[in-house]
Motif scaffolding. Structure first.
Motif, PDB file in Angstrom:
ATOM      1  N   ILE A 215       0.843  -1.192   0.000  1.00  0.00           N
ATOM      2  CA  ILE A 215       0.000   0.000   0.000  1.00  0.00           C
ATOM      3  C   ILE A 215       0.877   1.240   0.000  1.00  0.00           C
ATOM      4  O   ILE A 215       1.846   1.332   0.762  1.00  0.00           O
ATOM      5  N   GLN A 216       0.531   2.209  -0.857  1.00  0.00           N
ATOM      6  CA  GLN A 216       1.186   3.516  -0.801  1.00  0.00           C
ATOM      7  C   GLN A 216       0.570   4.315   0.340  1.00  0.00           C
ATOM      8  O   GLN A 216      -0.647   4.511   0.393  1.00  0.00           O
ATOM      9  N   THR A 217       1.409   4.771   1.275  1.00  0.00           N
ATOM     10  CA  THR A 217       0.890   5.403   2.485  1.00  0.00           C
ATOM     11  C   THR A 217       0.186   6.725   2.194  1.00  0.00           C
ATOM     12  O   THR A 217      -0.759   7.093   2.898  1.00  0.00           O
ATOM     13  N   MET A 218       0.598   7.439   1.153  1.00  0.00           N
ATOM     14  CA  MET A 218      -0.007   8.745   0.880  1.00  0.00           C
ATOM     15  C   MET A 218      -1.434   8.598   0.361  1.00  0.00           C
ATOM     16  O   MET A 218      -2.349   9.339   0.783  1.00  0.00           O
ATOM     17  N   THR A 219      -1.655   7.695  -0.535  1.00  0.00           N
ATOM     18  CA  THR A 219      -2.980   7.532  -1.147  1.00  0.00           C
ATOM     19  C   THR A 219      -3.764   6.366  -0.568  1.00  0.00           C
ATOM     20  O   THR A 219      -4.966   6.240  -0.858  1.00  0.00           O
ATOM     21  N   ASN A 220      -3.117   5.501   0.217  1.00  0.00           N
ATOM     22  CA  ASN A 220      -3.758   4.315   0.779  1.00  0.00           C
ATOM     23  C   ASN A 220      -4.312   3.414  -0.325  1.00  0.00           C
ATOM     24  O   ASN A 220      -5.335   2.765  -0.152  1.00  0.00           O
ATOM     25  N   GLN A 221      -3.595   3.363  -1.450  1.00  0.00           N
ATOM     26  CA  GLN A 221      -4.001   2.537  -2.582  1.00  0.00           C
ATOM     27  C   GLN A 221      -2.940   1.456  -2.820  1.00  0.00           C
ATOM     28  O   GLN A 221      -1.757   1.678  -2.591  1.00  0.00           O
ATOM     29  N   PRO A 222      -3.365   0.285  -3.306  1.00  0.00           N
ATOM     30  CA  PRO A 222      -2.409  -0.819  -3.454  1.00  0.00           C
ATOM     31  C   PRO A 222      -1.642  -0.749  -4.769  1.00  0.00           C
ATOM     32  O   PRO A 222      -2.065  -0.128  -5.745  1.00  0.00           O
ATOM     33  N   LEU A 223      -0.499  -1.403  -4.757  1.00  0.00           N
ATOM     34  CA  LEU A 223       0.276  -1.627  -5.979  1.00  0.00           C
ATOM     35  C   LEU A 223      -0.366  -2.800  -6.724  1.00  0.00           C
ATOM     36  O   LEU A 223      -0.546  -3.877  -6.157  1.00  0.00           O
ATOM     37  N   VAL A 224      -0.715  -2.596  -7.968  1.00  0.00           N
ATOM     38  CA  VAL A 224      -1.444  -3.613  -8.729  1.00  0.00           C
ATOM     39  C   VAL A 224      -0.712  -3.898 -10.028  1.00  0.00           C
ATOM     40  O   VAL A 224       0.022  -3.054 -10.556  1.00  0.00           O
ATOM     41  N   VAL A 225      -0.916  -5.106 -10.531  1.00  0.00           N
ATOM     42  CA  VAL A 225      -0.422  -5.516 -11.839  1.00  0.00           C
ATOM     43  C   VAL A 225      -1.613  -5.574 -12.777  1.00  0.00           C
ATOM     44  O   VAL A 225      -2.569  -6.320 -12.534  1.00  0.00           O
ATOM     45  N   GLU A 226      -1.574  -4.769 -13.811  1.00  0.00           N
ATOM     46  CA  GLU A 226      -2.681  -4.726 -14.761  1.00  0.00           C
ATOM     47  C   GLU A 226      -2.729  -6.024 -15.554  1.00  0.00           C
ATOM     48  O   GLU A 226      -1.783  -6.386 -16.243  1.00  0.00           O
ATOM     49  N   GLU A 227      -3.863  -6.725 -15.432  1.00  0.00           N
ATOM     50  CA  GLU A 227      -4.000  -8.000 -16.124  1.00  0.00           C
ATOM     51  C   GLU A 227      -4.438  -7.831 -17.578  1.00  0.00           C
ATOM     52  O   GLU A 227      -4.151  -8.680 -18.416  1.00  0.00           O
ATOM     53  N   GLU A 228      -5.139  -6.760 -17.871  1.00  0.00           N
ATOM     54  CA  GLU A 228      -5.660  -6.570 -19.219  1.00  0.00           C
ATOM     55  C   GLU A 228      -4.791  -5.660 -20.069  1.00  0.00           C
ATOM     56  O   GLU A 228      -4.993  -5.581 -21.277  1.00  0.00           O
ATOM     57  N   PHE A 229      -3.851  -4.959 -19.444  1.00  0.00           N
ATOM     58  CA  PHE A 229      -3.030  -3.998 -20.185  1.00  0.00           C
ATOM     59  C   PHE A 229      -1.568  -4.414 -20.089  1.00  0.00           C
ATOM     60  O   PHE A 229      -1.070  -4.713 -19.004  1.00  0.00           O
ATOM     61  N   HIS A 230      -0.910  -4.421 -21.215  1.00  0.00           N
ATOM     62  CA  HIS A 230       0.499  -4.777 -21.261  1.00  0.00           C
ATOM     63  C   HIS A 230       1.256  -3.696 -22.025  1.00  0.00           C
ATOM     64  O   HIS A 230       0.672  -2.825 -22.677  1.00  0.00           O
ATOM     65  N   THR A 231       2.569  -3.777 -21.955  1.00  0.00           N
ATOM     66  CA  THR A 231       3.423  -2.814 -22.628  1.00  0.00           C
ATOM     67  C   THR A 231       4.599  -3.548 -23.256  1.00  0.00           C
ATOM     68  O   THR A 231       4.994  -4.619 -22.792  1.00  0.00           O
ATOM     69  N   ASN A 232       5.139  -2.976 -24.305  1.00  0.00           N
ATOM     70  CA  ASN A 232       6.293  -3.560 -24.997  1.00  0.00           C
ATOM     71  C   ASN A 232       7.575  -2.973 -24.419  1.00  0.00           C
ATOM     72  O   ASN A 232       7.738  -1.741 -24.367  1.00  0.00           O
ATOM     73  N   THR A 233       8.476  -3.842 -23.990  1.00  0.00           N
ATOM     74  CA  THR A 233       9.743  -3.424 -23.399  1.00  0.00           C
ATOM     75  C   THR A 233      10.893  -4.029 -24.203  1.00  0.00           C
ATOM     76  O   THR A 233      10.683  -4.742 -25.185  1.00  0.00           O
ATOM     77  N   ILE A 234      12.115  -3.752 -23.753  1.00  0.00           N
ATOM     78  CA  ILE A 234      13.278  -4.299 -24.445  1.00  0.00           C
ATOM     79  C   ILE A 234      13.390  -5.804 -24.258  1.00  0.00           C
ATOM     80  O   ILE A 234      14.148  -6.466 -24.980  1.00  0.00           O
ATOM     81  N   PHE A 235      12.637  -6.369 -23.300  1.00  0.00           N
ATOM     82  CA  PHE A 235      12.641  -7.809 -23.081  1.00  0.00           C
ATOM     83  C   PHE A 235      11.361  -8.467 -23.584  1.00  0.00           C
ATOM     84  O   PHE A 235      11.083  -9.619 -23.240  1.00  0.00           O
ATOM     85  N   GLY A 236      10.575  -7.772 -24.344  1.00  0.00           N
ATOM     86  CA  GLY A 236       9.349  -8.349 -24.871  1.00  0.00           C
ATOM     87  C   GLY A 236       8.123  -7.729 -24.238  1.00  0.00           C
ATOM     88  O   GLY A 236       8.158  -6.615 -23.696  1.00  0.00           O
TER      89      GLY A 236
END
Length: 346
Positions: A215-236
């Protein structure tokens, strides 16, 4: 007739301009090859093996190097694989990697790299002076998550708040980046994944491998991994990582993560009473072993004596039989001689 004889070496027309252009093309090709080789070397350096902490007691501590693992990620319908695990990684862009600048490098979730390498190892650092390095990390304690870049620079995992420039391209939630300085946006805390256990576990030490929410203490929101959205990086292709409210009605996101280290449990020391008992049992066993050895020696002596007596008896019997046989032969010879004399007298 010769063909294709006209080139820059033939000094006709704009021969000097053609020569400069060919030289420029050769230099450009050489620079491209060198840049490509340099890029492959830098990207391979991110995949070199890194060290993570060893936790004999199975608890997380301030100063530990950990891997942030997402056990289950469920992508959108029609994806090649229905569910897969991911690991949070710091993946710079090609330009940032070539310039050796990790400032504002985004965090992604890689489905391929699960072993401890340079790009997916993070260190937990305390934010309060009362929390010393080596002390146990408890649920609710604020901490900084630090990534040591390949250049040796210390980068803090940060999620800027209220910035339209630092939001996910598709999810539109807060983007998670690497920053060079610690700030209020880089403060995090752990929370159990089960809502009914959060008050119970508040202030208790966090275990290695437990499923938690960061949880980020300032916003009280969790760190999440987007399951429906991806991005292209140098490793694929990798999944996006963001901070924000997860609503299953609008999108699916994996917010349950686990901090992994090498766990090596050591055996507990024996109590003095148990040690004394073990010593007594050892002495008794030694006495029993000695007695058994003495009995075995006596049995071997008796067996040897019995064998000697049997051999002696057998030798006496053989001598007696030989004597009897000799006497029988003598008597037979005497009887034959007497019978022969009687016949001659007749």
């Amino acid at each position: 007739m010769a063909r294709n004889v006209y080139h820059s070496c033939v000094r006709v027309g704009n021969w000097y301009e053609n020569k400069l252009m060919e030289e420029e093309l050769r230099q450009s090709a050489t620079r491209s090859r060198n840049a490509e080789r340099y890029f492959h070397e830098l990207s391979a350096a991110l995949l070199e093996e890194a060290e993570v902490s060893v936790c004999p007691d199975g608890l997380l501590h301030f100063g530990d190097s950990v891997i942030i693992h997402v056990p289950v990620v469920q992508p959108h319908k029609g994806a090649p694989r229905p569910a897969f695990p991911c690991t949070i990684t710091a993946t710079p862009t090609r330009q940032a990697l070539m310039k050796n600048q990790y400032q504002e490098a985004p965090l992604t979730a890689s489905p391929d790299h699960h072993q401890p390498v340079i790009k997916n190892v993070f260190t937990i650092l305390p934010r309060r002076s009362s929390h010393a390095l080596g002390s146990a990390l408890c649920y609710g304690d604020p901490f900084d998550l630090v990534h040591l870049a390949a250049s040796g620079e210390r980068m803090y995992v940060t999620s800027p708040v209220g910035s339209a420039l630092h939001s996910g391209r598709e999810s539109r939630r807060q983007e998670v980046l690497l920053m060079g300085e610690s700030s209020a946006h880089s403060a995090w805390r752990l929370q159990p994944s089960e809502p009914e256990l959060r008050l119970t576990y508040e202030g208790q030490p966090a275990e290695v491998g437990a499923r938690v929410r960061m949880i980020q203490t300032m916003t009280n929101q969790p760190l999440v991994v987007e399951e429906e959205f991806h991005t292209n990086t140098i490793f694929g292709q990798e999944q996006e990582v963001s901070v924000g409210v997860v609503t299953r009605a609008t999108t699916r996101a994996a917010s349950v993560i686990a901090f992994l280290t090498w766990t090596r449990r050591t055996p507990q020391p024996d109590s003095p009473l148990k040690t004394h008992r073990q010593q007594e049992e050892g002495e008794e066993q030694e006495v029993i072993t000695k007695e058994e050895d003495v009995l075995q020696e006596e049995r071997e002596k008796q067996e040897k004596q019995r064998q000697e007596e049997e051999e002696k008896k057998e030798a006496e019997e053989r001598q007696l039989e030989e004597r009897v046989e000799g006497l029988r032969l003598v008597l037979d010879n005497e009887s034959d001689a007497s019978d022969q004399g009687d016949d001659e007298a007749r």
